[in-house]
Scaffold this active site. Structure first.
Site, PDB file in Angstrom:
ATOM      1  NE  ARG A  27      -2.251 -19.689   3.501  1.00 41.19           N
ATOM      2  CZ  ARG A  27      -2.177 -20.605   2.542  1.00 41.19           C
ATOM      3  NH1 ARG A  27      -1.859 -20.241   1.317  1.00 41.19           N
ATOM      4  NH2 ARG A  27      -2.421 -21.869   2.822  1.00 41.19           N
ATOM      5  CD  GLU A  39      -6.598 -23.034  10.334  1.00 45.21           C
ATOM      6  OE1 GLU A  39      -7.166 -24.113  10.160  1.00 45.21           O
ATOM      7  OE2 GLU A  39      -5.725 -22.588   9.564  1.00 45.21           O
ATOM      8  CE1 TYR A 122      -5.228 -28.750  10.679  1.00 42.68           C
ATOM      9  CE2 TYR A 122      -7.089 -27.321  11.202  1.00 42.68           C
ATOM     10  CZ  TYR A 122      -6.049 -27.682  10.367  1.00 42.68           C
ATOM     11  OH  TYR A 122      -5.823 -26.960   9.230  1.00 42.68           O
ATOM     12  CG  ASP A 140      -5.949 -31.164   8.161  1.00 42.43           C
ATOM     13  OD1 ASP A 140      -4.850 -31.621   7.780  1.00 42.43           O
ATOM     14  OD2 ASP A 140      -6.571 -30.280   7.542  1.00 42.43           O
TER      15      ASP A 140
END
Ligand code: SF4
Length: 348
Positions: A27, A39, A122, A140
């Site tokens: 992040r 991810e 996703y 998700d």
């Protein structure tokens, strides 16, 4: 879908996210390669487990070009222990495609992102919104649970139609300029407050003023899920052959479960030590001693392996196997956890 509830989500979630977001390594910037890698690693894997893999992967392969140029063995080795190895194969394939088709620059378009190997709706939604500020939801299980609770919806979230309805409803309320943070706030709330196993922390939830499940006291009954099918059981005997500290390995076939990784020799069913000895002799292996026997199991998504491991000391490194030294096992060969657990038991 309940429009009023969806409309309220950004204004309730964004300030909460600004206060409560965990500081996670992926992040700290918006580099698409970092978002993509995290991810993919986070699919089916806990955040805490991913952190060290993420750091190690980026040290070894710091950008898309490096990943595209790496061989699959290197990528598999960096992935070892994370499981679901098709993710590692698809990462490398996608990196090659990005280098060949997009000159190494991650495409900033949902359809192009979605078309890359290993990237579904996703992940494409997550990359699109977090890296490129596109209004592309990432739906998700976490987000479905959250939506189904906040709207007190009793429809089964395993139905593909429900997922696409949730995606559309969320897409219509994505806040311009805060798309990435909105995606992450939904993920964060599902992971830390409106949790899957155990009681959701409604008192700390920024959605408590609009949450219908809380008002009705039905949080724990939602979401409605389809009953899971029982896992298939597979019984096998794993043979740990040690010759002067080197262990016999075989490469798995290029397709199917754990494709292309390294395994210990094995046989179907439960063999007794003397049956295993007879089998080894039929392979031309002449063990000197049977050292010990242990029982292990390993759970995959659809199958569970129940394994008997039998340890043998061998005098000769017979050529049908690749014999790996402890150092090579550590640095070179990617042996999945299902087999590696027998090697940590080694007391030869
Ligand atoms: S109030 Fe409770 S059930 Fe509702 S979204 Fe928040 S944590 Fe989940």
């Amino acid at each position: 879908m309940d429009e009023e509830i969806f409309k309220a989500l950004p204004q309730l979630l964004l300030p909460w996210y600004a206060r409560s977001a965990r500081d996670l390594p992926w992040r700290r910037d918006r580099e698409p390669y970092h978002i993509w890698l995290s991810e993919i690693m986070l699919q089916q894997t806990r955040v805490e487990a991913v952190k060290s893999y993420y750091a190690r992967f980026l040290t070894a392969l710091p950008d898309i070009q490096a990943l595209a140029a790496a061989d699959q063995e290197t990528v598999n080795k960096l992935w070892e222990g994370l499981g679901y190895y098709s993710r590692a194969r698809n990462l490398r394939r996608a990196a090659k495609e990005i280098v060949e088709r997009y000159q190494g620059k991650f495409p900033a378009d949902f359809t192009a992102i979605r078309a890359l190997p290993g990237i579904g709706d996703y992940t494409a939604g997550a990359i699109g919104s977090i890296a490129f500020e596109l209004p592309t939801p990432a739906v998700d299980g976490n987000v479905l649970r959250l939506v189904s609770r906040v709207t007190a919806s009793c429809v089964c979230v395993d139905d593909a139609k429900v997922k696409s309805e949730v995606r559309n409803a969320l897409a219509s309320v994505y806040p311009a300029g805060a798309c990435g943070r909105f995606t992450q706030s939904l993920m964060e709330l599902g992971a830390t407050v409106c949790i899957p196993n155990g009681t959701p922390d409604c008192a700390a939830c920024p959605l408590r003023t609009i949450c219908r499940a809380m008002a009705q006291g039905v949080q724990l009954q939602l979401p409605v899920r389809r009953e899971k099918r029982a896992r298939r059981q597979e019984i096998k005997t794993v043979l740990i052959l040690d010759c002067d500290g080197s262990i016999a390995l075989q490469k798995r076939p290029p397709h199917g479960l754990l494709a292309g990784l390294w395994q210990l020799p094995e046989a179907p069913g439960t063999l007794s030590p003397s049956q295993a000895l007879t089998l080894l002799e039929s392979w031309g292996v002449k063990p000197q001693d049977i050292l010990k026997q242990v029982e292990k199991n390993h759970i995959f998504t659809h199958v569970e392996w129940n394994m008997t491991g039998i340890y043998f000391r061998c005098a000769q490194k017979t050529p049908q196997f690749t014999w790996a030294t402890p150092e090579e096992l550590e640095r070179v060969y990617s042996v999945p956890t299902a087999y590696r657990q027998f090697l940590t038991e080694r007391t030869i």
